[in-house]
Motif scaffolding. Sequence first.
Motif, PDB file in Angstrom:
ATOM      1  N   ILE A  61       7.713  33.155 -17.128  1.00 46.20           N
ATOM      2  CA  ILE A  61       8.091  32.603 -18.432  1.00 46.20           C
ATOM      3  C   ILE A  61       8.939  31.349 -18.255  1.00 46.20           C
ATOM      4  O   ILE A  61       8.710  30.329 -18.913  1.00 46.20           O
ATOM      5  CB  ILE A  61       8.838  33.659 -19.269  1.00 46.20           C
ATOM      6  CG1 ILE A  61       7.886  34.799 -19.663  1.00 46.20           C
ATOM      7  CG2 ILE A  61       9.447  33.028 -20.532  1.00 46.20           C
ATOM      8  CD1 ILE A  61       8.583  36.010 -20.248  1.00 46.20           C
ATOM      9  N   GLU A  64       6.845  28.443 -17.170  1.00 51.68           N
ATOM     10  CA  GLU A  64       6.072  27.893 -18.287  1.00 51.68           C
ATOM     11  C   GLU A  64       6.929  26.966 -19.143  1.00 51.68           C
ATOM     12  O   GLU A  64       6.426  25.994 -19.714  1.00 51.68           O
ATOM     13  CB  GLU A  64       5.525  29.030 -19.157  1.00 51.68           C
ATOM     14  CG  GLU A  64       4.318  29.730 -18.590  1.00 51.68           C
ATOM     15  CD  GLU A  64       3.107  28.811 -18.470  1.00 51.68           C
ATOM     16  OE1 GLU A  64       2.874  28.002 -19.394  1.00 51.68           O
ATOM     17  OE2 GLU A  64       2.418  28.889 -17.447  1.00 51.68           O
ATOM     18  N   HIS A 287       5.883  29.628 -24.464  1.00 53.14           N
ATOM     19  CA  HIS A 287       6.130  29.832 -23.032  1.00 53.14           C
ATOM     20  C   HIS A 287       6.154  31.318 -22.711  1.00 53.14           C
ATOM     21  O   HIS A 287       5.654  31.744 -21.667  1.00 53.14           O
ATOM     22  CB  HIS A 287       7.463  29.197 -22.631  1.00 53.14           C
ATOM     23  CG  HIS A 287       7.574  27.748 -22.978  1.00 53.14           C
ATOM     24  ND1 HIS A 287       8.725  27.178 -23.488  1.00 53.14           N
ATOM     25  CD2 HIS A 287       6.664  26.749 -22.898  1.00 53.14           C
ATOM     26  CE1 HIS A 287       8.529  25.901 -23.697  1.00 53.14           C
ATOM     27  NE2 HIS A 287       7.286  25.616 -23.354  1.00 53.14           N
ATOM     28  N   ILE A 288       6.729  32.095 -23.614  1.00 52.75           N
ATOM     29  CA  ILE A 288       6.773  33.547 -23.434  1.00 52.75           C
ATOM     30  C   ILE A 288       5.371  34.125 -23.430  1.00 52.75           C
ATOM     31  O   ILE A 288       5.006  34.924 -22.562  1.00 52.75           O
ATOM     32  CB  ILE A 288       7.636  34.193 -24.535  1.00 52.75           C
ATOM     33  CG1 ILE A 288       9.112  33.830 -24.322  1.00 52.75           C
ATOM     34  CG2 ILE A 288       7.446  35.707 -24.576  1.00 52.75           C
ATOM     35  CD1 ILE A 288      10.020  34.204 -25.469  1.00 52.75           C
ATOM     36  N   GLY A 291       3.599  32.962 -20.181  1.00 54.60           N
ATOM     37  CA  GLY A 291       4.210  33.541 -18.995  1.00 54.60           C
ATOM     38  C   GLY A 291       3.931  35.021 -18.839  1.00 54.60           C
ATOM     39  O   GLY A 291       3.651  35.504 -17.739  1.00 54.60           O
ATOM     40  N   LEU A 292       3.994  35.756 -19.953  1.00 55.00           N
ATOM     41  CA  LEU A 292       3.710  37.182 -19.902  1.00 55.00           C
ATOM     42  C   LEU A 292       2.273  37.441 -19.460  1.00 55.00           C
ATOM     43  O   LEU A 292       2.002  38.366 -18.673  1.00 55.00           O
ATOM     44  CB  LEU A 292       3.943  37.823 -21.269  1.00 55.00           C
ATOM     45  CG  LEU A 292       5.402  37.989 -21.725  1.00 55.00           C
ATOM     46  CD1 LEU A 292       5.446  38.529 -23.147  1.00 55.00           C
ATOM     47  CD2 LEU A 292       6.182  38.894 -20.788  1.00 55.00           C
TER      48      LEU A 292
END
Length: 428
Positions: A61, A64, A287-288, A291-292
């Motif tokens: 995350i 990203e 981004h979360i 990234g996840l």
Amino acid sequence: MKTLDEAMDWLGSLLKFGIKPGLERMEWMLEKLDHPERRLKSVHVAGTNGKGSTVEFLSQIMMEAGHEVGTFTSPHVLKAADRIAVNGEPIPDDVFLTLTNKLRPLAEELGETEYGQATEFEVMTMMAIVYFATVAYPDVVIFEAGLGGRLDSTNVIHPMVCIITNISEDHTDVLGDTIADIAREKAGIIKSGVPVVTAAEGEALSIIEKRAKEKLTKTYRLGHEFHVFNEQSSADGERFDFQSPFSKKESLCISMKGKHQVQNASLALMSLDYLYSFFGLNVEFEHIQKGLKKAKLKLRFEEVMEKPKLILDGAHNQEAIAKLTEMILDRFPNAHIHIIFAALETKNVKTMISSLEKVADEMTFTSFSHKKAHRPEKLQLFSTMEATRTIDDPKEAIDQAIASSDENTVIIVTGSLYFISEIHNSIL
């Protein structure tokens, strides 16, 4: 030392000193180097299971979002140097050699003192600190504790936030025989003014809460201060919603499979919320999401062959095995399950094997090159199943399992991260 092989041979020679809990040797070396650890912005991750996954969610995350992320993890999959990385790229060989030459005289000088010789893990931790503080300069460094917490060599850092994933019985020969003993060791990473994010429960959580109160800091607890809900499993992974005191995020997806991975992802999300609110570490929702989804971890329910289906999982203690059996039941309810199992003598193999027998149709017990690896015939003594066999050579064990498989067979190789790493590197 002029070559990487020489450097690795010297590090390997330190293995004979084994595990020597205590921070005196680390503090001595750091003092000699003018405390490079004080230059780092860090996150400290401890716990029984889920540390590697939590580190992976955090780092993906943050990457990203454009942050440079250093990671120090264990154990390694391919080679020891892989434990030290920036944005997923291991420390370069030439830098590894240079830093080994820098640290060897220091380690040898330490060996002449009252503190005694440094261990391999201590030298690797020192190398990570020196690399991040004087060569790579990442924005954030995530340190994964190797064993326990209070006396682990990584516990010389002063992080922005601590994470304790969960606590169950493991490494009882070093950390203690009870959950309370182990919890006290893990809670030893909590420092004054540094909040702790945890998924621990019951007695272990009470001990963490007590330690946090003593250190005048905040505890963020899964199921109390932050939550996951609307969890759904699919062939592609897991979907869930998340809420903390700072944010609410819906329709999040992870590629890593298993409800326990949702728990690990929530620890990362809670920590990121804290880092944004108190340190200005900016991470946007997109981004979360990215990234996840990108977060993946070798040797965690990793499918390495499709026909027959062959899965490697580094479940190395009772709790990890319990989660593995839950995933097997959830994802392969009608399959013929062939378990290939090897483990260290220090583990509670009776409980681990008993759990696996609940989902296995047949089991093969084997071994690997670690000096503390159980003999297959001793493992078999703990089994109550009739459909078991022992094969000393792990490659032969896998070859025979594949040869006897049909389209309904799923082969699960598990029992120790060291075992699975060896399989991944030298057999497949």
